[in-house]
Enzyme design. Structure first.
Site, PDB file in Angstrom:
ATOM      1  N   HIS A   1     -11.696  -0.412   6.210  1.00  0.00           N
ATOM      2  CA  HIS A   1     -10.355  -0.616   6.173  1.00  0.00           C
ATOM      3  C   HIS A   1      -9.451   0.030   7.082  1.00  0.00           C
ATOM      4  CE1 HIS A   1      -6.575  -0.513   3.093  1.00  0.00           C
ATOM      5  NE2 HIS A   1      -6.022  -0.711   4.529  1.00  0.00           N
TER       6      HIS A   1
ATOM      7  N   HIS B   1      -5.097   0.763  10.624  1.00  0.00           N
ATOM      8  CA  HIS B   1      -6.171   0.108  10.620  1.00  0.00           C
ATOM      9  C   HIS B   1      -6.707   0.313  12.174  1.00  0.00           C
ATOM     10  CE1 HIS B   1      -4.141  -2.725   7.487  1.00  0.00           C
ATOM     11  NE2 HIS B   1      -4.509  -1.762   6.858  1.00  0.00           N
TER      12      HIS B   1
ATOM     13  N   HIS C   1      -0.610   5.380   7.858  1.00  0.00           N
ATOM     14  CA  HIS C   1      -1.564   4.441   7.396  1.00  0.00           C
ATOM     15  C   HIS C   1      -1.793   3.694   8.314  1.00  0.00           C
ATOM     16  CE1 HIS C   1      -4.683   2.183   5.526  1.00  0.00           C
ATOM     17  NE2 HIS C   1      -3.832   1.084   5.594  1.00  0.00           N
TER      18      HIS C   1
ATOM     19  N   GLU D   1       0.915  -1.096  -0.192  1.00  0.00           N
ATOM     20  CA  GLU D   1       0.116  -0.016  -0.049  1.00  0.00           C
ATOM     21  C   GLU D   1       1.029   1.402   0.071  1.00  0.00           C
ATOM     22  OE1 GLU D   1      -4.538  -0.341   1.491  1.00  0.00           O
ATOM     23  OE2 GLU D   1      -3.017  -0.917   3.300  1.00  0.00           O
TER      24      GLU D   1
HETATM   25 MN    MN Z   1      -4.298  -0.944   4.681  1.00  0.00          MN
END
Ligand code: MN
Length: 266
Positions: free
Chosen positions: A194, A126, A124, A105
């Site tokens: 996500h 979760h 980033h 990603e």
């Molecule tokens: Mn992810």
């Protein structure tokens, strides 16, 4: 000297030259060690507080080439060290992979740096508390002053809108571009089913925002559960409080840093 010994001596000499060259060049020429340390410490902080688990990543714009960015090889954030930090070009291609695996990603980071010249760092996550707000109609809002950066609005991006049924991952530039466009000029975006992305003018700011986005989501759910009307920070209050928070960020950063360094020395 026999041919064999001469050959081995030649091999050893070439190897020594290659090593000396690598040392002189350094793995990341032109990158201040303090910035690499911030990426490492930020990864450990977010892992320590459960914002990142085995997944997720912290990156920074490369001061040696602002079209490039720096992030770890594919590795759990708690395990990241300075030697794991690699440079990537503006499309997310590793500059010098040397066989190291890279995050699928990384396009999240590449496309946000391209779209937002003001952004110097990206996280980033979760983030567990945030997920309910990514799949419901309840917008995530700033419930107190620490997550003031949320008061400007938190977009929710749904990968299915443009890309149909996927494995939910931002695994190419087109998907990354769609996410970056949805982020617009905001500090945080939620990704449906996500997680989230937090950006900022420094690694410290992006880590702070990823952390307080998670805290805000937890507290907002509690406030909603009380069953009465909830009063959130206004856009104006948010802008004022965010400016103050960014000025005093070192206080909380140094506390967090000490905590993760104590953890690793145990
Ligand atoms: Mn992810």
């Amino acid at each position: 000297m026999s041919h064999r010994i001469r050959f081995l001596a030649g091999v050893l000499l070439s190897w020594a030259v290659v090593c000396a060259h690598a040392q002189a060049q350094g793995p990341l020429p032109g990158v201040p060690p303090a910035l690499v340390e911030d990426i490492v410490v930020g990864s450990h902080i977010l892992a320590e507080f459960g914002v990142l688990d085995g997944f997720g990543h912290v990156s920074a714009r490369d001061p040696a080439d602002p079209s490039h960015f720096l992030m770890a090889r594919s590795l759990a954030p708690a395990l990241v060290t300075a030697d794991d930090i690699m440079a990537f070009d503006q499309d997310g291609n590793p500059i010098d992979a040397r066989g190291r695996a890279v995050f699928l990603e990384r396009f999240i980071h590449a496309e946000i740096y391209k779209a937002r010249p003001d952004v110097m760092a990206v996280v980033h996550a979760h983030s567990p508390s945030v997920i309910p707000f990514s799949v419901s109609k309840a917008p995530l809002r700033a419930i107190y002053h620490n997550p003031a950066f949320l008061a400007a609005g938190v977009p929710v991006w749904d990968i299915a809108q443009e890309f149909g049924a996927t494995d939910m991952l931002v695994r190419n530039n087109d998907i990354g571009r769609s996410l970056a466009a949805a982020l617009g000029d905001k500090a945080v975006i939620l990704m449906r089913g996500h997680g989230d992305v937090a950006v900022g003018p420094s690694v410290k700011a992006a880590v702070y925002r990823a952390y307080y986005t998670d805290v805000d989501a937890r507290l907002q759910a509690q406030a909603i559960a009380l069953g009465t009307e909830v009063t959130y920070l206004t856009v104006e209050e948010g802008a004022k409080a965010d400016a103050t928070n960014l000025m005093v960020i070192d206080r909380i950063w140094n506390l967090w840093k000490q905590r993760v360094q104590l953890q690793t020395s145990k």
